[in-house]
Design a protein around this motif. Structure first.
Motif, PDB file in Angstrom:
ATOM      1  N   VAL A   1       0.981  -1.110   0.011  1.00 40.92           N
ATOM      2  CA  VAL A   1      -0.101   0.025   0.033  1.00 40.92           C
ATOM      3  C   VAL A   1       0.854   1.362  -0.207  1.00 40.92           C
ATOM      4  O   VAL A   1       0.497   2.197  -0.765  1.00 40.92           O
ATOM      5  N   ARG A   2       2.058   1.221   0.727  1.00 39.26           N
ATOM      6  CA  ARG A   2       2.727   2.387   0.718  1.00 39.26           C
ATOM      7  C   ARG A   2       3.620   2.692  -0.480  1.00 39.26           C
ATOM      8  O   ARG A   2       3.721   3.795  -0.938  1.00 39.26           O
ATOM      9  N   HIS A   3       4.017   1.371  -1.193  1.00 41.36           N
ATOM     10  CA  HIS A   3       4.440   1.608  -2.465  1.00 41.36           C
ATOM     11  C   HIS A   3       3.530   2.333  -3.569  1.00 41.36           C
ATOM     12  O   HIS A   3       3.944   2.991  -4.465  1.00 41.36           O
ATOM     13  N   ALA A   4       2.190   1.968  -3.302  1.00 40.07           N
ATOM     14  CA  ALA A   4       1.097   2.372  -4.137  1.00 40.07           C
ATOM     15  C   ALA A   4       0.770   3.567  -4.279  1.00 40.07           C
ATOM     16  O   ALA A   4       0.038   4.268  -5.163  1.00 40.07           O
ATOM     17  N   LEU A   5       1.142   4.402  -2.894  1.00 40.90           N
ATOM     18  CA  LEU A   5       0.452   5.762  -2.837  1.00 40.90           C
ATOM     19  C   LEU A   5       1.223   6.550  -3.675  1.00 40.90           C
ATOM     20  O   LEU A   5       2.289   6.588  -4.159  1.00 40.90           O
ATOM     21  N   GLY A   6       0.428   7.511  -4.363  1.00 38.32           N
ATOM     22  CA  GLY A   6       0.783   8.302  -5.338  1.00 38.32           C
ATOM     23  C   GLY A   6       0.865   8.056  -6.674  1.00 38.32           C
ATOM     24  O   GLY A   6       1.117   8.877  -7.587  1.00 38.32           O
ATOM     25  N   LEU A   7       0.575   6.696  -7.026  1.00 39.30           N
ATOM     26  CA  LEU A   7       0.530   6.247  -8.221  1.00 39.30           C
ATOM     27  C   LEU A   7      -0.973   6.806  -9.043  1.00 39.30           C
ATOM     28  O   LEU A   7      -1.767   7.191  -8.386  1.00 39.30           O
ATOM     29  N   SER A   8      -0.599   7.014 -10.449  1.00 37.68           N
ATOM     30  CA  SER A   8      -1.357   7.405 -11.104  1.00 37.68           C
ATOM     31  C   SER A   8      -2.683   6.449 -11.317  1.00 37.68           C
ATOM     32  O   SER A   8      -2.596   5.419 -10.808  1.00 37.68           O
ATOM     33  N   GLU A   9      -3.752   7.064 -11.776  1.00 36.48           N
ATOM     34  CA  GLU A   9      -5.268   6.127 -11.816  1.00 36.48           C
ATOM     35  C   GLU A   9      -4.733   4.997 -12.725  1.00 36.48           C
ATOM     36  O   GLU A   9      -5.332   3.634 -12.288  1.00 36.48           O
ATOM     37  N   GLU A  10      -4.282   5.194 -13.856  1.00 32.48           N
ATOM     38  CA  GLU A  10      -3.794   3.987 -14.762  1.00 32.48           C
ATOM     39  C   GLU A  10      -3.116   3.265 -14.029  1.00 32.48           C
ATOM     40  O   GLU A  10      -3.373   1.849 -14.268  1.00 32.48           O
TER      41      GLU A  10
ATOM     42  N   MET B   1      -2.815   2.558 -10.839  1.00 31.71           N
ATOM     43  CA  MET B   1      -3.517   1.672  -9.787  1.00 31.71           C
ATOM     44  C   MET B   1      -4.264   0.947 -10.644  1.00 31.71           C
ATOM     45  O   MET B   1      -4.606  -0.283  -9.957  1.00 31.71           O
ATOM     46  N   ASP B   2      -4.807   0.997 -11.554  1.00 29.14           N
ATOM     47  CA  ASP B   2      -5.699   0.142 -12.495  1.00 29.14           C
ATOM     48  C   ASP B   2      -4.738  -1.319 -12.843  1.00 29.14           C
ATOM     49  O   ASP B   2      -5.243  -2.230 -12.536  1.00 29.14           O
ATOM     50  N   LEU B   3      -3.752  -0.938 -13.360  1.00 27.86           N
ATOM     51  CA  LEU B   3      -3.059  -2.075 -13.580  1.00 27.86           C
ATOM     52  C   LEU B   3      -2.435  -2.816 -12.660  1.00 27.86           C
ATOM     53  O   LEU B   3      -2.484  -4.009 -12.425  1.00 27.86           O
ATOM     54  N   LEU B   4      -2.118  -2.154 -11.331  1.00 26.86           N
ATOM     55  CA  LEU B   4      -1.704  -3.069 -10.073  1.00 26.86           C
ATOM     56  C   LEU B   4      -3.013  -3.665  -9.512  1.00 26.86           C
ATOM     57  O   LEU B   4      -2.803  -4.871  -9.226  1.00 26.86           O
ATOM     58  N   THR B   5      -4.275  -3.324  -9.874  1.00 31.39           N
ATOM     59  CA  THR B   5      -5.512  -3.996  -9.468  1.00 31.39           C
ATOM     60  C   THR B   5      -5.560  -5.245 -10.228  1.00 31.39           C
ATOM     61  O   THR B   5      -5.971  -6.468  -9.919  1.00 31.39           O
ATOM     62  N   ALA B   6      -5.411  -5.147 -11.738  1.00 23.29           N
ATOM     63  CA  ALA B   6      -5.356  -6.096 -12.499  1.00 23.29           C
ATOM     64  C   ALA B   6      -4.487  -7.170 -12.202  1.00 23.29           C
ATOM     65  O   ALA B   6      -4.839  -8.631 -12.274  1.00 23.29           O
ATOM     66  N   VAL B   7      -3.079  -6.935 -11.923  1.00 21.80           N
ATOM     67  CA  VAL B   7      -2.073  -7.773 -11.627  1.00 21.80           C
ATOM     68  C   VAL B   7      -2.514  -8.829 -10.313  1.00 21.80           C
ATOM     69  O   VAL B   7      -2.177 -10.019 -10.371  1.00 21.80           O
ATOM     70  N   THR B   8      -3.036  -7.913  -9.604  1.00 21.04           N
ATOM     71  CA  THR B   8      -3.406  -8.733  -8.134  1.00 21.04           C
ATOM     72  C   THR B   8      -4.477  -9.599  -8.198  1.00 21.04           C
ATOM     73  O   THR B   8      -4.526 -10.563  -7.722  1.00 21.04           O
ATOM     74  N   ASP B   9      -5.487  -9.083  -9.094  1.00 25.17           N
ATOM     75  CA  ASP B   9      -6.616 -10.213  -9.333  1.00 25.17           C
ATOM     76  C   ASP B   9      -6.231 -11.224 -10.086  1.00 25.17           C
ATOM     77  O   ASP B   9      -6.466 -12.417  -9.965  1.00 25.17           O
ATOM     78  N   ARG B  10      -5.180 -11.114 -10.975  1.00 25.02           N
ATOM     79  CA  ARG B  10      -4.390 -12.296 -11.817  1.00 25.02           C
ATOM     80  C   ARG B  10      -3.879 -13.276 -10.875  1.00 25.02           C
ATOM     81  O   ARG B  10      -3.726 -14.398 -10.757  1.00 25.02           O
TER      82      ARG B  10
END
Length: 66
Positions: A29-38, A40-49
């Motif tokens: 979560v701390r590494h993800a802070l400040g990421l762009s919306e795009e 964050m969407d990519l990170l979410t897709a990777v975690t779903d996979r």
């Protein structure tokens, strides 16, 4: 856009992230802070996979097959 408001939001997110009890999740979560919306969407897709690969989520490729 008010830069002061962005700083307050960022500080609030950091405080919340630090309250997460799981060290690996807190670090993610701390590494993800400040990421762009795009990003964050990519990170979410990777975690779903990853969750699907570990059997924690239903595989979308096999949904509806009975």
């Amino acid at each position: 856009m008010d830069p002061d408001n962005l700083d307050r939001q960022s500080d609030h997110d950091t405080v919340l992230a630090c309250q997460i009890m799981s060290m690996p999740l807190r670090r993610l979560v701390r590494h993800a802070l400040g990421l762009s919306e795009e990003s964050m969407d990519l990170l979410t897709a990777v975690t779903d996979r990853l969750r699907t690969a570990e059997g924690a989520l239903a595989d979308p490729a096999t949904l509806g097959e009975w």
